[in-house]
Design a protein around this motif. Structure first.
Motif, mmCIF file in Angstrom:
data_model
loop_
_atom_site.group_PDB
_atom_site.id
_atom_site.type_symbol
_atom_site.label_atom_id
_atom_site.label_comp_id
_atom_site.label_asym_id
_atom_site.label_seq_id
_atom_site.Cartn_x
_atom_site.Cartn_y
_atom_site.Cartn_z
ATOM 1 N N CYS A 54 0.720 -1.212 0.092
ATOM 2 C CA CYS A 54 -0.426 -0.192 -0.595
ATOM 3 C C CYS A 54 1.074 0.863 0.015
ATOM 4 O O CYS A 54 0.255 2.653 -0.115
ATOM 5 C CB CYS A 54 -0.987 0.233 1.080
ATOM 6 N N ASN A 55 2.356 1.308 -0.082
ATOM 7 C CA ASN A 55 2.899 2.485 0.278
ATOM 8 C C ASN A 55 2.801 3.566 -1.219
ATOM 9 O O ASN A 55 2.410 4.207 -0.911
ATOM 10 C CB ASN A 55 4.605 1.825 0.016
ATOM 11 N N GLN A 56 2.832 2.456 -1.792
ATOM 12 C CA GLN A 56 3.054 3.343 -3.799
ATOM 13 C C GLN A 56 1.588 4.538 -3.452
ATOM 14 O O GLN A 56 0.992 5.315 -3.955
ATOM 15 C CB GLN A 56 3.322 2.746 -4.639
ATOM 16 N N ASP A 57 0.157 3.615 -3.168
ATOM 17 C CA ASP A 57 -1.034 3.731 -2.732
ATOM 18 C C ASP A 57 -0.562 5.031 -2.101
ATOM 19 O O ASP A 57 -1.820 6.576 -2.069
ATOM 20 C CB ASP A 57 -1.262 3.190 -2.455
ATOM 21 N N LYS A 58 0.373 5.541 -0.626
ATOM 22 C CA LYS A 58 -0.510 6.386 0.158
ATOM 23 C C LYS A 58 0.895 6.883 -0.655
ATOM 24 O O LYS A 58 0.007 8.438 -0.396
ATOM 25 C CB LYS A 58 0.710 5.682 1.139
ATOM 26 N N LEU A 59 1.468 6.300 -1.139
ATOM 27 C CA LEU A 59 2.370 8.433 -2.125
ATOM 28 C C LEU A 59 1.601 8.565 -2.908
ATOM 29 O O LEU A 59 1.670 9.938 -3.079
ATOM 30 C CB LEU A 59 3.711 8.035 -2.292
ATOM 31 N N PHE A 66 -1.821 16.988 -1.820
ATOM 32 C CA PHE A 66 -0.946 17.901 -2.352
ATOM 33 C C PHE A 66 -0.893 19.172 -2.993
ATOM 34 O O PHE A 66 -1.261 19.998 -2.832
ATOM 35 C CB PHE A 66 0.697 17.922 -1.677
ATOM 36 N N LEU A 67 -0.962 18.866 -4.080
ATOM 37 C CA LEU A 67 -0.635 19.003 -5.219
ATOM 38 C C LEU A 67 -2.371 19.842 -5.896
ATOM 39 O O LEU A 67 -2.540 20.587 -6.621
ATOM 40 C CB LEU A 67 -0.588 18.427 -6.395
ATOM 41 N N ILE A 169 1.798 12.317 -10.542
ATOM 42 C CA ILE A 169 1.011 11.523 -9.164
ATOM 43 C C ILE A 169 1.283 10.149 -8.901
ATOM 44 O O ILE A 169 1.638 9.486 -8.229
ATOM 45 C CB ILE A 169 -0.075 12.523 -9.564
ATOM 46 N N GLU A 170 1.030 9.702 -10.279
ATOM 47 C CA GLU A 170 0.859 7.760 -9.656
ATOM 48 C C GLU A 170 2.267 7.399 -9.894
ATOM 49 O O GLU A 170 2.403 6.423 -8.707
ATOM 50 C CB GLU A 170 0.376 7.258 -11.799
ATOM 51 N N ASN A 171 3.111 7.585 -10.812
ATOM 52 C CA ASN A 171 4.332 6.586 -10.284
ATOM 53 C C ASN A 171 5.587 7.949 -9.569
ATOM 54 O O ASN A 171 6.653 6.847 -9.378
ATOM 55 C CB ASN A 171 4.989 6.332 -11.363
ATOM 56 N N GLY A 172 5.657 8.958 -9.134
ATOM 57 C CA GLY A 172 6.272 9.360 -8.584
ATOM 58 C C GLY A 172 7.685 10.543 -9.741
ATOM 59 O O GLY A 172 8.527 10.429 -9.073
ATOM 60 N N LYS A 173 7.370 9.960 -10.787
ATOM 61 C CA LYS A 173 9.141 10.642 -11.632
ATOM 62 C C LYS A 173 7.500 11.249 -13.346
ATOM 63 O O LYS A 173 6.901 10.303 -12.632
ATOM 64 C CB LYS A 173 10.049 9.523 -12.065
#
Length: 181
Positions: A54-59, A66-67, A169-173
């Motif tokens: 769930c870490n990816q979903d949380k991030l 935030f955005l 937003i989805e991947n952090g990159k």
């Protein structure tokens, strides 16, 4: 797809039945990640078991929150307003809010934008403690030095390109090569 890994004495098997539709989805996801379905399932089970699933979903959720937050939107509007009027015409509480938001940005934006917002933060801190003329104006839009000048184009490329924003937003990159500096 990757070549199959040989079975070792430490490896064991686990057999169970799943619906054909689910198997097709698993195979499709594995192919998309360029791994075998066995590796895909092993990695997925490991992530569920160790709690990182769930870490990816949380991030992703934190980046999106935030955005789309009021504090970030207010900061963006304030930054754009300072292009027309660089005078320090802002309440102390608002300055403190902007400082707080700017200090959190590095968790939620790509590195090149973090560097741009650092320019605003640096100037804002300087003005906040400045005395005389230096404390009366914000210079992050007007600087002749690119190391100090906020690049609105970079922010606009990020926020106005839906694919770049969604991907981040989805991947952090970002995978859009035009966006990366």
């Amino acid at each position: 797809m990757n070549t199959k890994k040989s079975i070792t004495d430490e490896d064991t098997t686990l057999n169970f039945r799943i619906p054909k539709v689910l198997k097709a989805k698993i195979i499709a996801k594995a192919e998309k990640e360029n791994v075998t379905s066995s590796k895909y399932l092993r990695d997925l089970l490991e992530a569920v078991h160790n709690g990182s699933y769930c870490n990816q979903d949380k991030l992703r959720s934190e980046r999106e929150d935030f955005l789309l937050s009021r504090e970030f939107l207010q900061l963006i509007v304030w930054i754009y307003k300072k292009r027309e009027n660089s005078k320090r015409e802002v309440e102390k509480n608002s300055l403190e809010r902007y400082v707080k938001t700017l200090k959190r940005i590095d968790k939620y934006l790509p590195e090149n934008l973090v560097r741009e917002f650092d320019k605003v933060l640096n100037n804002l801190l300087f003005v906040r403690v400045g005395v005389g003329y230096d404390g009366d104006h914000f210079e992050f839009h007007k600087s002749y030095n690119n190391d100090k000048k906020f690049n609105c184009d970079e922010l606009e490329k990020f926020l106005l390109n839906e694919n770049v924003l969604e991907d981040f937003i989805e991947n952090g990159k970002s995978t859009d090569l035009d966006f990366i500096v």
